[in-house]
Design a protein around this motif. Structure first.
Motif, mmCIF file in Angstrom:
data_model
loop_
_atom_site.group_PDB
_atom_site.id
_atom_site.type_symbol
_atom_site.label_atom_id
_atom_site.label_comp_id
_atom_site.label_asym_id
_atom_site.label_seq_id
_atom_site.Cartn_x
_atom_site.Cartn_y
_atom_site.Cartn_z
ATOM 1 N N GLY A 14 41.185 40.808 39.154
ATOM 2 C CA GLY A 14 41.414 39.339 39.252
ATOM 3 C C GLY A 14 40.314 38.615 38.489
ATOM 4 N N SER A 16 40.845 36.978 35.859
ATOM 5 C CA SER A 16 41.719 36.090 34.888
ATOM 6 C C SER A 16 41.038 34.623 35.474
ATOM 7 C CB SER A 16 42.985 36.160 35.041
ATOM 8 O OG SER A 16 43.684 36.030 36.380
ATOM 9 N N SER A 17 40.451 34.264 36.557
ATOM 10 C CA SER A 17 40.080 33.085 37.085
ATOM 11 C C SER A 17 39.121 33.364 38.085
ATOM 12 C CB SER A 17 41.254 32.318 37.585
ATOM 13 O OG SER A 17 41.995 32.762 38.832
ATOM 14 N N LEU A 19 36.409 33.632 41.174
ATOM 15 C CA LEU A 19 35.351 34.663 41.394
ATOM 16 C C LEU A 19 35.534 35.787 40.437
ATOM 17 C CD1 LEU A 19 35.499 34.363 45.251
ATOM 18 C CD2 LEU A 19 33.339 33.863 43.986
ATOM 19 N N ARG A 39 47.064 39.925 36.121
ATOM 20 C CA ARG A 39 48.323 40.021 35.185
ATOM 21 C C ARG A 39 48.321 38.926 34.136
ATOM 22 N NH1 ARG A 39 50.995 38.009 40.761
ATOM 23 N NH2 ARG A 39 49.231 36.831 40.642
ATOM 24 N N ARG A 40 47.605 38.077 34.220
ATOM 25 C CA ARG A 40 47.649 37.010 33.039
ATOM 26 C C ARG A 40 46.544 37.396 31.952
ATOM 27 N NH1 ARG A 40 46.233 31.975 36.355
ATOM 28 N NH2 ARG A 40 45.153 33.249 37.568
ATOM 29 N N ASP A 65 49.851 44.334 37.514
ATOM 30 C CA ASP A 65 50.170 43.804 38.672
ATOM 31 C C ASP A 65 49.636 44.647 39.720
ATOM 32 O OD1 ASP A 65 51.302 42.705 40.948
ATOM 33 O OD2 ASP A 65 53.325 42.536 40.290
ATOM 34 N N LEU A 66 48.708 44.339 40.524
ATOM 35 C CA LEU A 66 48.242 45.201 41.481
ATOM 36 C C LEU A 66 49.010 45.424 42.931
ATOM 37 C CD1 LEU A 66 44.256 44.138 41.594
ATOM 38 C CD2 LEU A 66 45.349 46.247 40.610
ATOM 39 N N ASN A 92 38.438 42.361 43.821
ATOM 40 C CA ASN A 92 38.397 41.047 43.964
ATOM 41 C C ASN A 92 39.556 40.368 44.052
ATOM 42 O OD1 ASN A 92 37.185 38.001 43.441
ATOM 43 N ND2 ASN A 92 38.554 38.393 41.586
ATOM 44 N N ALA A 143 35.281 40.250 50.252
ATOM 45 C CA ALA A 143 36.063 39.946 51.830
ATOM 46 C C ALA A 143 35.994 38.407 51.823
ATOM 47 C CB ALA A 143 35.157 40.447 52.667
ATOM 48 N N TYR A 158 45.692 37.574 56.462
ATOM 49 C CA TYR A 158 44.314 37.511 55.534
ATOM 50 C C TYR A 158 42.988 38.001 56.268
ATOM 51 C CZ TYR A 158 41.403 35.209 52.086
ATOM 52 O OH TYR A 158 40.488 34.865 51.101
ATOM 53 N N LYS A 162 40.677 40.814 55.200
ATOM 54 C CA LYS A 162 39.167 40.787 54.916
ATOM 55 C C LYS A 162 38.378 41.430 55.953
ATOM 56 C CE LYS A 162 40.109 38.316 51.274
ATOM 57 N NZ LYS A 162 39.620 39.105 50.124
ATOM 58 N N GLY A 189 32.788 31.461 52.000
ATOM 59 C CA GLY A 189 33.678 30.552 52.697
ATOM 60 C C GLY A 189 34.137 29.884 51.680
ATOM 61 N N THR A 191 35.317 28.299 48.430
ATOM 62 C CA THR A 191 34.739 28.388 47.094
ATOM 63 C C THR A 191 35.613 27.695 46.153
ATOM 64 O OG1 THR A 191 33.712 30.606 47.798
ATOM 65 C CG2 THR A 191 33.752 30.054 45.525
ATOM 66 N N THR A 193 37.582 27.666 43.349
ATOM 67 C CA THR A 193 38.300 28.480 42.549
ATOM 68 C C THR A 193 39.841 28.016 42.258
ATOM 69 O OG1 THR A 193 39.053 30.072 44.144
ATOM 70 C CG2 THR A 193 36.983 30.353 43.319
ATOM 71 N N GLU A 194 41.022 28.787 41.691
ATOM 72 C CA GLU A 194 42.172 28.533 41.603
ATOM 73 C C GLU A 194 42.895 28.898 42.980
ATOM 74 O OE1 GLU A 194 43.752 29.413 37.968
ATOM 75 O OE2 GLU A 194 42.039 28.895 36.842
HETATM 76 N N1 LIG Z 1 38.212 30.677 46.927
HETATM 77 C C1 LIG Z 1 37.878 30.900 48.208
HETATM 78 O O1 LIG Z 1 37.709 29.905 48.970
HETATM 79 C C2 LIG Z 1 37.575 32.070 48.673
HETATM 80 C C3 LIG Z 1 36.948 32.393 49.818
HETATM 81 C C4 LIG Z 1 36.838 33.789 50.407
HETATM 82 C C5 LIG Z 1 37.283 35.022 49.700
HETATM 83 N N2 LIG Z 1 38.012 34.602 48.655
HETATM 84 C C6 LIG Z 1 38.562 35.704 47.824
HETATM 85 O O2 LIG Z 1 38.047 35.791 46.457
HETATM 86 C C7 LIG Z 1 38.869 36.535 45.890
HETATM 87 C C8 LIG Z 1 39.366 35.965 44.479
HETATM 88 O O3 LIG Z 1 39.992 34.740 44.641
HETATM 89 P P1 LIG Z 1 39.696 33.321 44.006
HETATM 90 O O4 LIG Z 1 39.115 32.518 45.097
HETATM 91 O O5 LIG Z 1 38.664 33.616 42.975
HETATM 92 O O6 LIG Z 1 40.968 32.953 43.619
HETATM 93 P P2 LIG Z 1 41.640 32.582 42.116
HETATM 94 O O7 LIG Z 1 40.907 31.562 41.119
HETATM 95 O O8 LIG Z 1 43.246 32.206 42.335
HETATM 96 O O9 LIG Z 1 41.836 34.068 41.472
HETATM 97 C C9 LIG Z 1 42.712 35.214 42.119
HETATM 98 C C10 LIG Z 1 42.530 36.243 41.069
HETATM 99 O O10 LIG Z 1 43.385 37.462 41.658
HETATM 100 C C11 LIG Z 1 44.412 37.850 40.673
HETATM 101 N N3 LIG Z 1 45.443 38.405 41.429
HETATM 102 C C12 LIG Z 1 46.301 37.633 42.362
HETATM 103 N N4 LIG Z 1 47.180 38.546 42.520
HETATM 104 C C13 LIG Z 1 47.345 39.746 41.607
HETATM 105 C C14 LIG Z 1 48.052 40.712 41.525
HETATM 106 N N5 LIG Z 1 49.355 41.009 42.045
HETATM 107 N N6 LIG Z 1 47.706 41.593 40.590
HETATM 108 C C15 LIG Z 1 46.705 41.440 39.800
HETATM 109 N N7 LIG Z 1 45.637 40.628 39.858
HETATM 110 C C16 LIG Z 1 46.123 39.453 41.038
HETATM 111 C C17 LIG Z 1 44.624 36.636 39.841
HETATM 112 O O11 LIG Z 1 45.107 36.945 38.536
HETATM 113 P P3 LIG Z 1 46.422 36.932 37.909
HETATM 114 O O12 LIG Z 1 47.123 35.861 38.783
HETATM 115 O O13 LIG Z 1 46.191 36.714 36.576
HETATM 116 O O14 LIG Z 1 47.205 38.319 38.157
HETATM 117 C C18 LIG Z 1 43.382 36.008 39.860
HETATM 118 O O15 LIG Z 1 42.518 36.598 38.636
HETATM 119 C C19 LIG Z 1 39.977 36.786 46.560
HETATM 120 O O16 LIG Z 1 40.138 38.003 47.097
HETATM 121 C C20 LIG Z 1 40.086 35.905 47.767
HETATM 122 O O17 LIG Z 1 40.598 36.153 49.160
HETATM 123 C C21 LIG Z 1 38.231 33.329 48.146
#
Ligand SMILES: NC(=O)c1ccc[n+]([C@@H]2O[C@H](COP(=O)([O-])OP(=O)(O)OC[C@H]3O[C@@H](n4cnc5c(N)ncnc54)[C@H](OP(=O)(O)O)[C@@H]3O)[C@@H](O)[C@H]2O)c1
Length: 272
Positions: A14, A16-17, A19, A39-40, A65-66, A92, A143, A158, A162, A189, A191, A193-194
């Protein structure tokens, strides 16, 4: 190839965006070579080029693609074929499904489990033997505060996924601490991101008070420090620590009522 002869790197899923990208940047700033998975591919290529220029580090871009069955196998093969080994693994990649379980297609829920649970486990399984052989390794499982809270309606799997990441990390720590491998589950908590955009809830998340949000860089800095110190479960941010303590000590019925109220704000109802 002998594990000791190969070069160790940091593999981030993950990347590509959000965390994952922040983890990649932080490790690159430490001079670590990387494998970037998502994937991207275009985003990963751009990040690899930027990190090479900024820090002189090499990145192996692995588009994947995971959600695919045994997605970890070609990733591990690619790393080995390049004469590299995974010294640090950051599991991640993830996404959210903000609807009730019965209102969604099974394929989406299956992809969720494959991405957040199965592929992460496969990568750990493949990476750990060389970490043990070299008596050097780190595993970060991303997590969430949701893994510490009771489940609630919407985002059904979810909290369970986690919580799995937390328990899995604790078990790995028990097995690997004496073998030179440090394992950390980080429980962020809200964060920036996208994540919300990807799950179609940006308009809902925009209503959450700003004081409860952290940047990806803040979460990553706390995580890297905790992992280096051998901490197994880390909750970044004072407000999140307070919420985690409340969830631990308040009666279960109170916590579930609070989660039901809070969770309802970020759930998408089925359109009739
Ligand atoms: N943002 C929050 O508030 C928050 C809070 C707690 C925990 N988290 C956790 O933090 C982690 C990262 O999320 P983020 O907040 O950074 O969100 P994000 O910006 O949307 O990033 C998600 C990443 O996961 C990758 N991904 C999603 N599906 C995938 C697949 N099938 N195969 C390969 N890669 C895949 C995406 O890449 P591609 O689309 O390019 O494949 C992207 O790089 C996640 O596990 C999320 O549950 C986030």
């Amino acid at each position: 190839m002998q594990a000791g002869a190969a070069k160790g790197l940091v593999l981030v899923t993950g990347a590509s965006s959000g965390l994952g990208e922040a983890f990649a940047r932080a490790y690159a700033a430490q001079g670590r070579n990387l494998a970037l998975v998502a994937r991207r591919a275009d985003r990963l290529e751009a990040l690899a080029a930027e990190l090479k220029q900024a820090h002189g580090v090499d990145s192996t871009v692995i588009p994947a693609d995971l959600a695919v069955w045994d997605a970890h196998e070609p990733i591990l093969k690619r790393v080995a074929d390049e004469g590299l080994w995974i010294q640090t693994l950051v599991n991640n990649a993830g996404f959210g499904i903000p609807q009730d379980y019965a209102d969604t297609e099974w394929e989406r829920q299956r992809d969720f489990l494959m991405t957040l649970v199965t592929s992460a486990c496969g990568l750990v399984h493949g990476a750990v033997p060389q970490m043990i052989a070299n008596r050097s390794g780190a595993i970060v499982n991303v997590a969430s505060m949701a893994g510490l809270s009771p489940g609630g309606a919407g985002h059904t799997l979810y909290p369970a996924a986690k919580a799995f990441a937390i328990k899995f990390s604790q078990s790995l720590d028990a097995e690997l601490r004496d073998k030179g491998v440090k394992v950390t589950a980080v429980c962020p908590g809200f964060t920036l991101t996208e994540f919300a955009e990807a799950s179609g809830t940006q308009h809902l998340m925009d209503k959450a008070p700003r004081r409860f949000w952290q940047t990806a860089e803040e979460v990553v800095a706390t995580t890297l420090k905790a992992n280096a110190a051998g901490r197994v479960v880390v909750v970044p941010g004072l407000h999140n620590k307070f919420a985690a303590a409340a969830m631990r000590y308040l009666p279960d019925s109170w916590t579930r009522a609070a989660i039901a109220r809070g969770g309802a704000k970020y759930r998408i109802e089925k359109k009739e």
